[in-house]
Design a protein around this motif. Structure first.
Motif, PDB file in Angstrom:
ATOM      1  N   GLN A   1      30.206  70.120  63.581  1.00 25.25           N
ATOM      2  CA  GLN A   1      30.019  68.717  63.232  1.00 25.25           C
ATOM      3  C   GLN A   1      29.691  68.596  61.765  1.00 25.25           C
ATOM      4  OE1 GLN A   1      27.808  68.254  67.364  1.00 25.25           O
ATOM      5  NE2 GLN A   1      27.228  66.703  65.934  1.00 25.25           N
TER       6      GLN A   1
ATOM      7  N   ASN B   1      33.141  59.538  51.021  1.00 28.78           N
ATOM      8  CA  ASN B   1      32.508  58.312  51.500  1.00 28.78           C
ATOM      9  C   ASN B   1      31.708  58.612  52.756  1.00 28.78           C
ATOM     10  OD1 ASN B   1      34.231  56.272  49.838  1.00 28.78           O
ATOM     11  ND2 ASN B   1      35.755  57.523  50.896  1.00 28.78           N
TER      12      ASN B   1
ATOM     13  N   GLN C   1      30.204  56.328  56.198  1.00 33.38           N
ATOM     14  CA  GLN C   1      30.160  55.034  56.881  1.00 33.38           C
ATOM     15  C   GLN C   1      29.113  55.079  57.981  1.00 33.38           C
ATOM     16  OE1 GLN C   1      34.017  53.308  57.980  1.00 33.38           O
ATOM     17  NE2 GLN C   1      35.072  54.909  56.816  1.00 33.38           N
TER      18      GLN C   1
ATOM     19  N   TYR D   1      28.209  53.151  61.705  1.00 36.25           N
ATOM     20  CA  TYR D   1      28.740  52.329  62.785  1.00 36.25           C
ATOM     21  C   TYR D   1      27.651  52.089  63.826  1.00 36.25           C
ATOM     22  CZ  TYR D   1      33.581  53.040  61.231  1.00 36.25           C
ATOM     23  OH  TYR D   1      34.753  53.040  60.508  1.00 36.25           O
TER      24      TYR D   1
ATOM     25  N   GLN E   1      27.119  51.166  68.036  1.00 40.24           N
ATOM     26  CA  GLN E   1      27.776  51.131  69.343  1.00 40.24           C
ATOM     27  C   GLN E   1      26.807  50.565  70.366  1.00 40.24           C
ATOM     28  OE1 GLN E   1      28.854  54.873  71.244  1.00 40.24           O
ATOM     29  NE2 GLN E   1      30.591  53.904  72.295  1.00 40.24           N
TER      30      GLN E   1
ATOM     31  N   GLY F   1      32.827  49.558  72.163  1.00 41.99           N
ATOM     32  CA  GLY F   1      33.334  50.394  71.089  1.00 41.99           C
ATOM     33  C   GLY F   1      32.427  50.339  69.865  1.00 41.99           C
ATOM     34  N   LEU F   2      32.728  51.181  68.893  1.00 48.53           N
ATOM     35  CA  LEU F   2      31.927  51.220  67.674  1.00 48.53           C
ATOM     36  C   LEU F   2      32.313  50.059  66.765  1.00 48.53           C
ATOM     37  CD1 LEU F   2      31.948  54.243  68.769  1.00 48.53           C
ATOM     38  CD2 LEU F   2      31.364  54.866  66.420  1.00 48.53           C
TER      39      LEU F   2
ATOM     40  N   HIS G   1      31.943  48.768  62.750  1.00 45.67           N
ATOM     41  CA  HIS G   1      31.626  49.198  61.398  1.00 45.67           C
ATOM     42  C   HIS G   1      30.501  48.352  60.818  1.00 45.67           C
ATOM     43  CE1 HIS G   1      32.209  49.207  56.985  1.00 45.67           C
ATOM     44  NE2 HIS G   1      32.455  50.495  57.187  1.00 45.67           N
TER      45      HIS G   1
ATOM     46  N   PHE H   1      25.837  55.550  64.421  1.00 47.96           N
ATOM     47  CA  PHE H   1      26.546  56.766  64.049  1.00 47.96           C
ATOM     48  C   PHE H   1      26.883  56.754  62.563  1.00 47.96           C
ATOM     49  CE2 PHE H   1      27.639  58.442  68.249  1.00 47.96           C
ATOM     50  CZ  PHE H   1      27.476  57.335  69.055  1.00 47.96           C
TER      51      PHE H   1
ATOM     52  N   ASP I   1      33.663  61.349  55.378  1.00 45.52           N
ATOM     53  CA  ASP I   1      34.996  61.640  54.898  1.00 45.52           C
ATOM     54  C   ASP I   1      34.820  62.791  53.905  1.00 45.52           C
ATOM     55  OD1 ASP I   1      36.811  59.655  52.426  1.00 45.52           O
ATOM     56  OD2 ASP I   1      37.241  61.639  53.238  1.00 45.52           O
TER      57      ASP I   1
ATOM     58  N   LYS J   1      40.313  63.692  57.858  1.00 48.90           N
ATOM     59  CA  LYS J   1      39.895  62.836  58.957  1.00 48.90           C
ATOM     60  C   LYS J   1      38.430  62.454  58.776  1.00 48.90           C
ATOM     61  CE  LYS J   1      38.677  66.670  61.941  1.00 48.90           C
ATOM     62  NZ  LYS J   1      39.240  67.969  61.870  1.00 48.90           N
ATOM     63  N   LEU J   2      38.050  61.415  59.475  1.00 49.61           N
ATOM     64  CA  LEU J   2      36.676  60.938  59.486  1.00 49.61           C
ATOM     65  C   LEU J   2      35.958  61.697  60.600  1.00 49.61           C
ATOM     66  CD1 LEU J   2      35.421  58.644  57.812  1.00 49.61           C
ATOM     67  CD2 LEU J   2      35.872  57.118  59.721  1.00 49.61           C
TER      68      LEU J   2
ATOM     69  N   PHE K   1      32.504  62.063  62.919  1.00 49.00           N
ATOM     70  CA  PHE K   1      31.329  61.342  63.390  1.00 49.00           C
ATOM     71  C   PHE K   1      30.237  62.300  63.828  1.00 49.00           C
ATOM     72  CE2 PHE K   1      32.564  56.871  63.702  1.00 49.00           C
ATOM     73  CZ  PHE K   1      33.934  56.952  63.492  1.00 49.00           C
ATOM     74  N   GLY K   2      28.992  61.843  63.689  1.00 55.16           N
ATOM     75  CA  GLY K   2      27.859  62.562  64.251  1.00 55.16           C
ATOM     76  C   GLY K   2      27.631  62.141  65.679  1.00 55.16           C
ATOM     77  N   THR K   3      26.529  62.600  66.257  1.00 53.73           N
ATOM     78  CA  THR K   3      26.243  62.311  67.664  1.00 53.73           C
ATOM     79  C   THR K   3      25.367  61.079  67.849  1.00 53.73           C
ATOM     80  OG1 THR K   3      24.471  63.925  67.539  1.00 53.73           O
ATOM     81  CG2 THR K   3      26.518  64.647  68.556  1.00 53.73           C
TER      82      THR K   3
ATOM     83  N   LYS L   1      27.784  61.814  73.641  1.00 54.99           N
ATOM     84  CA  LYS L   1      28.105  60.771  72.664  1.00 54.99           C
ATOM     85  C   LYS L   1      28.831  61.287  71.430  1.00 54.99           C
ATOM     86  CE  LYS L   1      26.194  57.309  74.846  1.00 54.99           C
ATOM     87  NZ  LYS L   1      27.027  56.253  75.452  1.00 54.99           N
TER      88      LYS L   1
ATOM     89  N   LEU M   1      31.753  61.954  69.185  1.00 56.00           N
ATOM     90  CA  LEU M   1      33.048  61.285  69.062  1.00 56.00           C
ATOM     91  C   LEU M   1      33.980  62.152  68.236  1.00 56.00           C
ATOM     92  CD1 LEU M   1      34.085  58.395  69.885  1.00 56.00           C
ATOM     93  CD2 LEU M   1      33.628  57.745  67.530  1.00 56.00           C
TER      94      LEU M   1
ATOM     95  N   ILE N   1      47.838  62.851  62.594  1.00 58.13           N
ATOM     96  CA  ILE N   1      46.822  63.830  62.965  1.00 58.13           C
ATOM     97  C   ILE N   1      47.027  64.204  64.428  1.00 58.13           C
ATOM     98  CG2 ILE N   1      44.353  64.214  63.401  1.00 58.13           C
ATOM     99  CD1 ILE N   1      43.750  62.404  61.048  1.00 58.13           C
TER     100      ILE N   1
ATOM    101  N   PHE O   1      38.478  56.178  73.263  1.00 57.50           N
ATOM    102  CA  PHE O   1      38.519  54.979  72.425  1.00 57.50           C
ATOM    103  C   PHE O   1      39.784  54.962  71.591  1.00 57.50           C
ATOM    104  CE2 PHE O   1      34.461  53.005  72.994  1.00 57.50           C
ATOM    105  CZ  PHE O   1      33.598  54.025  73.346  1.00 57.50           C
TER     106      PHE O   1
ATOM    107  N   LEU P   1      40.867  57.025  54.383  1.00 54.17           N
ATOM    108  CA  LEU P   1      39.570  57.377  54.958  1.00 54.17           C
ATOM    109  C   LEU P   1      38.442  56.492  54.440  1.00 54.17           C
ATOM    110  CD1 LEU P   1      39.900  61.242  55.045  1.00 54.17           C
ATOM    111  CD2 LEU P   1      40.166  59.614  56.914  1.00 54.17           C
TER     112      LEU P   1
ATOM    113  N   PHE Q   1      37.451  49.478  66.615  1.00 54.46           N
ATOM    114  CA  PHE Q   1      37.548  50.189  67.887  1.00 54.46           C
ATOM    115  C   PHE Q   1      37.793  49.232  69.050  1.00 54.46           C
ATOM    116  CE2 PHE Q   1      36.299  54.630  67.263  1.00 54.46           C
ATOM    117  CZ  PHE Q   1      35.840  54.607  65.955  1.00 54.46           C
ATOM    118  N   GLY Q   2      38.499  49.746  70.060  1.00 52.31           N
ATOM    119  CA  GLY Q   2      38.548  49.072  71.343  1.00 52.31           C
ATOM    120  C   GLY Q   2      37.247  49.335  72.085  1.00 52.31           C
ATOM    121  N   SER Q   3      37.121  48.757  73.273  1.00 46.06           N
ATOM    122  CA  SER Q   3      35.864  48.861  74.013  1.00 46.06           C
ATOM    123  C   SER Q   3      35.797  50.102  74.897  1.00 46.06           C
ATOM    124  CB  SER Q   3      35.636  47.601  74.857  1.00 46.06           C
ATOM    125  OG  SER Q   3      36.744  47.407  75.722  1.00 46.06           O
TER     126      SER Q   3
END
Lengths: 111, 114
Positions: free
Chosen positions: A2, A31, A33, A35, A37, A42-43, A45, A88, A92, A98-99, A101-103, B41, B43, B56, B90, B99, B105-107
């Motif tokens: 991660q 960068n 970001q 988010y 949830q 969904g997440l 921004h 979260f 980047d 790719k982006l 994410f953390g947990t 959790k 992602l 990707i 998702f 980036l 996101f969808g739900s």
């Protein structure tokens, strides 16, 4: 492995208090970001901070970035019950396409 | 109107079955993604498409096959479902796929494989 890890994993505070959560990452980034949830959703921004920025604000949110420590913090001031959610960070990383994410930090605001 | 919509929201199925999840975005974005969120959790990106082209393709079993009929749709087909496929999936989109853009996101689709 991660890239971003949030700390703490869970946080409970009283409504009206400020909430601070942290994100640490391993390699240099372009960068970062944040988010949110909500449960079962969904997440969404919240804010983006670039590697050459140290602080950004958006309403009750304040994000800081310390590239020397490879960490960022998200501060939510005057918390409300509606802020209850998981938060979260997403990085980047330089050279990555790719982006990542953390947990997340699970924030609970107690009315 | 929902910006990114995915169906179904819940999917319960037996091991070995084949299932699909559909996703549509009405934001006019060029890039769409599939992410998998596990029980902790975490992602993780699975696929991204830009204007129907695969960009990707993470290390995902080839039982997972995305299909993008047009840039507003990205579906995910899963063959021979396994217990470990249980997760929340998702769909997301971004304007051009850079980036430094925010993701929408969808739900989510909660997949339970029994």
């Amino acid at each position: 492995s991660q890239q971003g890890e949030e700390d703490p994993q869970a946080l409970s505070i009283q409504e009206g208090e400020n909430a601070t959560m942290n994100c640490s990452y391993k390699t240099s980034i372009n960068n970062l970001q944040w988010y949110r949830q909500n449960s079962g959703r969904g997440l969404v921004h919240l804010i983006l901070i670039r590697s050459n920025e140290r602080e950004k604000h958006s309403g009750r949110l304040r994000v800081t970035l310390d590239t020397s420590k490879k960490s960022s913090s998200l501060l939510i001031t005057a918390s409300r019950a509606a802020d209850t959610a998981s938060y979260f960070c997403a990085t980047d990383a330089v050279g990555n396409e790719k982006l990542t994410f953390g947990t997340g930090t699970r924030l609970t605001i107690i009315p | 109107d929902t910006a990114v919509s995915q169906t179904p929201k819940y999917l319960v199925t037996q091991m070995g079955n084949d299932k699909s999840i559909k996703c549509e975005q009405n934001l006019g974005h060029d890039t769409m993604y599939w992410y998998k969120q596990d029980s902790k959790k975490f992602l993780k990106i699975m696929f991204s498409y830009n204007n129907k082209e695969l960009i990707i393709n993470e290390t995902v079993p080839n039982r997972f096959s995305p299909k993008s009929p047009d840039k507003a749709h990205l579906n995910l087909h899963i063959n021979s479902l396994e217990l470990g496929d249980s997760a929340v999936y998702f769909c997301a989109s971004s304007q051009e796929g850079f980036l430094n853009e925010k993701l929408f996101f969808g739900s989510g689709t909660q997949l339970s494989v029994l």
